[in-house]
Design a protein around this motif. Structure first.
Motif, PDB file in Angstrom:
ATOM      1  N   LEU A  85      39.796  35.467  -3.246  1.00  0.00           N
ATOM      2  CA  LEU A  85      40.312  34.113  -3.068  1.00  0.00           C
ATOM      3  C   LEU A  85      39.231  33.204  -2.488  1.00  0.00           C
ATOM      4  O   LEU A  85      39.027  32.087  -2.959  1.00  0.00           O
ATOM      5  N   TRP A  86      38.514  33.675  -1.494  1.00  0.00           N
ATOM      6  CA  TRP A  86      37.434  32.878  -0.894  1.00  0.00           C
ATOM      7  C   TRP A  86      36.386  32.511  -1.935  1.00  0.00           C
ATOM      8  O   TRP A  86      35.982  31.365  -2.043  1.00  0.00           O
ATOM      9  N   ILE A  87      35.947  33.494  -2.696  1.00  0.00           N
ATOM     10  CA  ILE A  87      34.897  33.209  -3.672  1.00  0.00           C
ATOM     11  C   ILE A  87      35.431  32.337  -4.805  1.00  0.00           C
ATOM     12  O   ILE A  87      34.687  31.574  -5.404  1.00  0.00           O
ATOM     13  N   GLY A  88      36.723  32.428  -5.083  1.00  0.00           N
ATOM     14  CA  GLY A  88      37.319  31.539  -6.079  1.00  0.00           C
ATOM     15  C   GLY A  88      37.251  30.086  -5.644  1.00  0.00           C
ATOM     16  O   GLY A  88      36.971  29.193  -6.447  1.00  0.00           O
ATOM     17  N   ILE A  89      37.482  29.845  -4.375  1.00  0.00           N
ATOM     18  CA  ILE A  89      37.391  28.484  -3.848  1.00  0.00           C
ATOM     19  C   ILE A  89      35.946  28.004  -3.893  1.00  0.00           C
ATOM     20  O   ILE A  89      35.659  26.885  -4.323  1.00  0.00           O
ATOM     21  N   ALA A 136      17.899  28.949  -0.924  1.00  0.00           N
ATOM     22  CA  ALA A 136      18.459  28.852   0.428  1.00  0.00           C
ATOM     23  C   ALA A 136      19.708  27.983   0.471  1.00  0.00           C
ATOM     24  O   ALA A 136      20.568  28.164   1.329  1.00  0.00           O
ATOM     25  N   LEU A 137      19.824  27.070  -0.474  1.00  0.00           N
ATOM     26  CA  LEU A 137      21.014  26.216  -0.532  1.00  0.00           C
ATOM     27  C   LEU A 137      22.147  26.821  -1.359  1.00  0.00           C
ATOM     28  O   LEU A 137      23.317  26.586  -1.078  1.00  0.00           O
ATOM     29  N   THR A 138      21.796  27.598  -2.369  1.00  0.00           N
ATOM     30  CA  THR A 138      22.832  28.081  -3.288  1.00  0.00           C
ATOM     31  C   THR A 138      23.354  29.480  -3.000  1.00  0.00           C
ATOM     32  O   THR A 138      24.498  29.786  -3.326  1.00  0.00           O
ATOM     33  N   LEU A 159      27.629  34.382  -0.444  1.00  0.00           N
ATOM     34  CA  LEU A 159      27.656  35.603   0.352  1.00  0.00           C
ATOM     35  C   LEU A 159      28.704  35.570   1.462  1.00  0.00           C
ATOM     36  O   LEU A 159      29.000  36.602   2.061  1.00  0.00           O
ATOM     37  N   LEU A 160      29.277  34.407   1.740  1.00  0.00           N
ATOM     38  CA  LEU A 160      30.297  34.302   2.788  1.00  0.00           C
ATOM     39  C   LEU A 160      31.478  35.257   2.602  1.00  0.00           C
ATOM     40  O   LEU A 160      31.943  35.852   3.566  1.00  0.00           O
ATOM     41  N   PRO A 161      32.000  35.433   1.382  1.00  0.00           N
ATOM     42  CA  PRO A 161      33.138  36.347   1.221  1.00  0.00           C
ATOM     43  C   PRO A 161      32.833  37.808   1.538  1.00  0.00           C
ATOM     44  O   PRO A 161      33.750  38.613   1.605  1.00  0.00           O
ATOM     45  N   LEU A 162      31.580  38.153   1.758  1.00  0.00           N
ATOM     46  CA  LEU A 162      31.267  39.528   2.165  1.00  0.00           C
ATOM     47  C   LEU A 162      31.955  39.875   3.481  1.00  0.00           C
ATOM     48  O   LEU A 162      32.265  41.032   3.742  1.00  0.00           O
ATOM     49  N   PHE A 163      32.220  38.855   4.312  1.00  0.00           N
ATOM     50  CA  PHE A 163      32.916  39.083   5.578  1.00  0.00           C
ATOM     51  C   PHE A 163      34.373  39.502   5.366  1.00  0.00           C
ATOM     52  O   PHE A 163      34.997  40.036   6.270  1.00  0.00           O
ATOM     53  N   ALA A 164      34.912  39.249   4.182  1.00  0.00           N
ATOM     54  CA  ALA A 164      36.307  39.569   3.896  1.00  0.00           C
ATOM     55  C   ALA A 164      36.458  40.759   2.965  1.00  0.00           C
ATOM     56  O   ALA A 164      37.542  40.991   2.445  1.00  0.00           O
ATOM     57  N   LEU A 165      35.402  41.529   2.745  1.00  0.00           N
ATOM     58  CA  LEU A 165      35.491  42.638   1.793  1.00  0.00           C
ATOM     59  C   LEU A 165      36.460  43.732   2.210  1.00  0.00           C
ATOM     60  O   LEU A 165      36.893  44.509   1.375  1.00  0.00           O
TER      61      LEU A 165
END
Length: 120
Positions: free
Chosen positions: A59-63, A38-40, A45-51
């Motif tokens: 770039l998001w997942i790189g950060i 739940a923490l990791t 999964l946040l960059p899924l909003f930018a697919l």
């Protein structure tokens, strides 16, 4: 293989590694892998909003991957039982950030060729 595909493959590997790590390879000492997951998992999964814009997602997942790289190195150093998944996590992050750099370099080279051609 394009840099974007390499980056997205490394991202997918990071996402798949989390449940494998906490449920099978090196479960947490407290016996609650769902808490660790739940923490990791959500930040990955946040960059899924930018697919809709693959470069932006990369770039998001790189950060985000910079934090996972640090986590992998610290876990490899501090928890001998988690050394393998931790080093796999760090390696995925290195591949991901390398793919972003490769993509940026290709785009700059293409822009320079276009600029040089327009000057002629």
């Amino acid at each position: 293989m394009t840099p974007q595909r390499v980056g997205h493959a490394a991202w997918a590997a990071l996402v798949l590694l989390q449940p494998l790590w906490y449920f099978w390879l090196a479960p947490p000492a407290n016996g609650k892998p769902l808490y660790a997951l739940a923490l990791t998992l959500p930040p990955l999964l946040l960059p899924l909003f930018a697919l809709a814009r693959p470069r932006r997602a990369l770039l998001w997942i790189g950060i985000v991957a910079l934090f996972y790289f640090c986590h992998g190195i610290v876990a490899a150093w501090a928890v001998p039982a988690a050394r393998l998944p931790a080093l796999l996590e760090a390696a995925c992050c290195v591949v991901l950030v390398g793919a972003i750099g490769w993509d940026t370099r290709q785009r700059k080279a293409a822009a320079n060729r276009i600029e040089a051609a327009s000057k002629d």
